[in-house]
Motif scaffolding. Structure first.
Motif, PDB file in Angstrom:
ATOM      1  N   GLY A  46      -1.190 -16.847  11.572  1.00  0.00           N
ATOM      2  CA  GLY A  46      -2.613 -16.590  11.690  1.00  0.00           C
ATOM      3  C   GLY A  46      -3.424 -17.868  11.679  1.00  0.00           C
ATOM      4  N   ASP A  47      -4.694 -17.745  11.977  1.00  0.00           N
ATOM      5  CA  ASP A  47      -5.629 -18.864  11.949  1.00  0.00           C
ATOM      6  C   ASP A  47      -6.665 -18.608  10.858  1.00  0.00           C
ATOM      7  N   VAL A  48      -6.814 -19.565   9.959  1.00  0.00           N
ATOM      8  CA  VAL A  48      -7.724 -19.414   8.824  1.00  0.00           C
ATOM      9  C   VAL A  48      -8.409 -20.741   8.523  1.00  0.00           C
ATOM     10  N   THR A 101      -9.274 -15.544  11.950  1.00  0.00           N
ATOM     11  CA  THR A 101      -9.656 -15.191  13.323  1.00  0.00           C
ATOM     12  C   THR A 101      -8.512 -14.603  14.127  1.00  0.00           C
ATOM     13  N   TRP A 102      -7.303 -14.681  13.599  1.00  0.00           N
ATOM     14  CA  TRP A 102      -6.148 -14.168  14.341  1.00  0.00           C
ATOM     15  C   TRP A 102      -5.009 -13.936  13.368  1.00  0.00           C
ATOM     16  N   PHE A 103      -4.355 -12.777  13.477  1.00  0.00           N
ATOM     17  CA  PHE A 103      -3.169 -12.442  12.700  1.00  0.00           C
ATOM     18  C   PHE A 103      -2.077 -11.961  13.643  1.00  0.00           C
ATOM     19  N   SER A 104      -0.823 -12.211  13.284  1.00  0.00           N
ATOM     20  CA  SER A 104       0.285 -11.681  14.062  1.00  0.00           C
ATOM     21  C   SER A 104       1.537 -11.680  13.205  1.00  0.00           C
ATOM     22  N   ILE A 105       2.459 -10.772  13.500  1.00  0.00           N
ATOM     23  CA  ILE A 105       3.800 -10.818  12.916  1.00  0.00           C
ATOM     24  C   ILE A 105       4.764 -11.224  14.021  1.00  0.00           C
TER      25      ILE A 105
END
Length: 514
Positions: free
Chosen positions: A209-211, A283-287
Motif C-alpha cells: 500500500g501507499d501511506v 491511497t492504495w491497498f492490495s494483497i
C-alpha cells in the motif's frame, strides 16, 4: 471475448496505402501501463499510427512496480525521457535493516558501481510506477497520441488482413495488429486460448500500500525482518507517500485479512517495537500473491502479448515492470518496420523467438532470488540486499540464439555506450533506425554504400581514432583495424564484420524479415 486465428499476410495498413485507402490504425495496444506506453512511444516515434486503450477510467496514482533497472534506463535514454526519470527517482538507495526493532545494518544498492563509458547507469532508480507512466504519457503526447481511458475491450476477430476489436460500448477499431499489454489476468491472452502455465501460492502473500509516514528518515528504505513478521517502508523523491510492504494479518480462519490502515499500523508497531512511527492517508491497498506463470506463446497471428500478459513472477529483483518495458522495446521497432513497409512480416516471428527465453530465465532468476531472501532472513538476518546482483540489471541479457544474430563474436549482445564525436554512441543509436558503425577510414566506402541503399532503415557513423577518445568504442566492440558493427534499433548487436563486408549488411537489411 472471441478471436479467430489467421495466417500471417501483408499488413492491412500497407495494403490500404497501396490502394490509396486509409486504415483506422496500424497497431492497437490494449493496456496503458508501462509496457503499453513504452510500446506506443516506440511506434509513434517511428511514424506508425497507434491507439492505446485502457479499461480504467482514470490514471492511477499507485506506486506498484517502483523501480527502473539499469537496462530500462538505457531504453528511456533512447526514448528521450531518462533525464525526467532521473530527476524523479532515487539512485543507490540505502536499505536500513532492523532486527528485533533495532537497526543493525545499512546496505547501499550497487554501492561499488560507478558510471563507465560503456555502462553509464551504475544504479537503477526507485520511483513510483504512477510517475513512470506519467513520464511516458508526456512523451507520447509529443507525438500527438494519448491513451484512451474508459475503453474496455469486449472482443476481437482477426483475418489475413487485420484485426477488428469491439469495445464494451459497441464501438469498433480496425487495426493491422493488436498487442495485449493488459496484465496478468489478460483478457486478450484468454481470448486467444494461450496457456498460462505455472503456479500460484495461495498461502504466501503480502500486503502492499501507499501511506504517509511520520517518524522515519526518508533517506533510507527501512526494512524490519523478524521470525514471523516483516514490514518494509520505501520513500519516494518528491512524494509524501511511501510504499509499505509486509506480511498480512490473518483472520480467525487463517486467511489473509483485508489490508487497512489500522492493520498496517499494527504491523509497523509490532516490527518496530512501538518506535512511534505513525501512518496516515492511505491511497492504495492490495494483497499480492506470488504467481509464477508464463504464456506458452507470445503471438497468435496478428495478436501479440507483452509484459504481465505474457509472464508473471516473484517481485524479488524488481523485474516485472522492467521485463515488460524491455518486451515493448523489442517488439516496437519490429512492428514499426513492418507496418511502414520497411521489413517483411517475418520479422515479427523474432519477437517470441527472442523474448520467450528471456521470460523463462526471468522466472527462474526471481524464484532463486526470492529463496535467497527467505533463507537469508531465517538464518542470518539478511534482507532484500540478497537480490542485488548483476543479473537484476538485465545488462547481460542478449539474444545470441536469435535469427537476427548475423555473425561476429558479440552478435545478439547488448550494444555498449562509448564517448564519440560530439556526444556518445547512445545518442547516435537513439531512434527507430539501425546504426552501422564504421571503425577506421577503410570502412568509409561501406558506410556510404549502405547509407545510400538502405535509406530510411539505417544511420551510419564513422569512428576514426580521433573520434574515439581513450579507445573505449574499439574495446567495447572488440574491433581492431577497420571494421563494421551493425546495431539494431533496440541497441543489440546484429553483426560484427570486416570493412569489406558492407554488401552483406546491405543484403541483410534489404531482406529484413524475409
Amino acid at each position: 471475448m472471441t478471436t479467430t486465428n489467421a495466417a500471417e499476410a501483408t499488413t492491412a495498413t500497407a495494403a490500404a496505402r497501396a490502394t490509396g485507402a486509409s486504415a483506422a490504425t496500424d497497431v492497437l495496444i490494449v493496456g496503458a501501463g508501462p509496457t503499453g506506453l513504452t510500446l506506443a512511444c516506440t511506434l509513434a516515434r517511428a511514424g506508425a499510427a497507434v491507439r492505446i486503450i485502457d479499461k480504467s477510467r482514470e490514471f492511477h496514482r499507485a506506486s506498484r512496480g517502483k523501480g527502473l533497472n539499469q537496462r530500462s534506463r538505457e531504453f528511456f535514454h533512447d526514448l528521450g525521457v531518462e533525464a525526467e526519470a532521473a530527476a524523479s527517482g532515487i539512485e543507490h538507495i540505502t536499505l536500513r535493516k532492523y532486527r528485533d526493532g533495532v537497526a543493525i545494518a545499512d546496505t547501499v544498492t550497487f554501492a561499488d558501481r560507478t558510471p563507465t563509458p560503456g555502462m553509464p547507469y551504475a544504479s537503477g532508480l526507485i520511483m513510483p510506477q504512477w510517475r513512470t507512466e506519467e513520464i511516458l504519457r508526456d512523451k507520447l503526447a509529443e507525438y500527438g497520441v494519448a491513451p484512451e481511458p474508459g475503453c474496455e475491450l469486449a472482443g476481437f476477430t482477426q483475418s489475413a488482413d487485420g484485426v477488428v476489436a469491439t469495445l464494451a460500448d459497441g464501438r469498433r477499431i480496425e487495426a493491422a495488429y493488436l498487442v495485449g499489454c493488459d496484465g496478468g489476468h489478460s483478457p486478450v491472452r484468454k481470448a486467444l486460448g494461450v496457456g498460462f502455465e505455472g503456479s500460484t501460492d495461495a498461502e504466501e502473500c503480502m500486503v502492499v500500500g501507499d501511506v504517509r509516514v511520520d517518524g522515519l528518515d526518508p533517506a533510507y528504505w527501512h526494512q524490519w525482518f523478524d521470525e514471523d513478521a516483516a514490514v518494509l517502508l520505501c520513500p519516494f523523491r518528491g512524494s509524501a507517500h511511501w510504499q509499505l510492504q509486509g506480511i498480512p494479518e490473518r483472520d480467525a480462519d487463517g486467511r489473509p485479512a483485508a489490508p487497512t490502515l489500522e492493520s498496517f499500523q499494527r504491523l509497523v508497531d509490532r516490527c518496530s517495537r512501538d518506535a512511534g512511527i505513525r501512518l496516515s492517508d492511505p491511497t492504495w491497498f492490495s494483497i499480492y500473491r506470488i504467481n509464477v506463470r508464463m504464456a506458452d506463446r507470445f503471438r497468435v497471428g496478428r495478436v501479440f502479448l507483452a509484459g504481465d500478459a505474457a509472464h508473471v513472477h516473484s517481485i524479488a529483483g524488481g523485474l516485472g515492470m522492467n521485463t515488460g518495458i524491455q518486451d515493448a522495446f523489442n517488439l516496437g521497432w519490429k512492428l514499426a518496420h513492418v507496418v511502414l513497409g520497411r521489413a517483411a512480416p517475418g520479422l515479427l516471428d523474432t519477437y517470441e523467438e527472442e523474448r520467450l527465453p528471456v521470460a523463462a530465465w526471468t522466472l527462474n532468476l526471481t524464484d532463486e532470488r526470492l529463496r535467497a531472501v527467505v533463507e537469508g532472513v531465517k538464518e542470518a538476518g539478511v534482507g532484500t540486499e540478497a537480490v542485488i546482483t548483476d543479473d537484476v540489471t538485465t545488462l547481460g541479457v542478449g539474444y545470441g540464439w536469435s535469427s537476427l544474430a548475423w555473425g561476429g563474436a558479440k552478435a545478439g549482445g547488448r550494444a555498449p555506450d562509448a564517448p564519440c564525436r560530439n556526444g556518445r554512441l547512445f545518442d547516435v543509436f537513439a531512434g527507430p533506425h539501425f546504426t552501422l558503425l564504421g571503425f577506421g577510414r577503410g570502412s568509409a566506402a561501406a558506410l556510404a554504400e549502405a547509407g545510400e541503399k538502405c535509406a530510411g532503415l539505417l544511420r551510419t557513423h564513422l569512428i576514426e581514432d580521433g573520434d574515439d577518445p581513450g579507445g573505449h568504442a574499439r574495446r567495447a566492440y572488440g574491433v581492431e583495424g577497420d571494421g563494421l558493427v551493425l546495431v539494431r534499433p533496440d541497441n543489440h548487436i546484429a553483426l560484427s564484420a570486416g570493412a569489406d563486408r558492407g554488401a552483406e549488411v546491405v543484403d541483410r537489411l534489404l531482406r529484413l524479415g524475409r
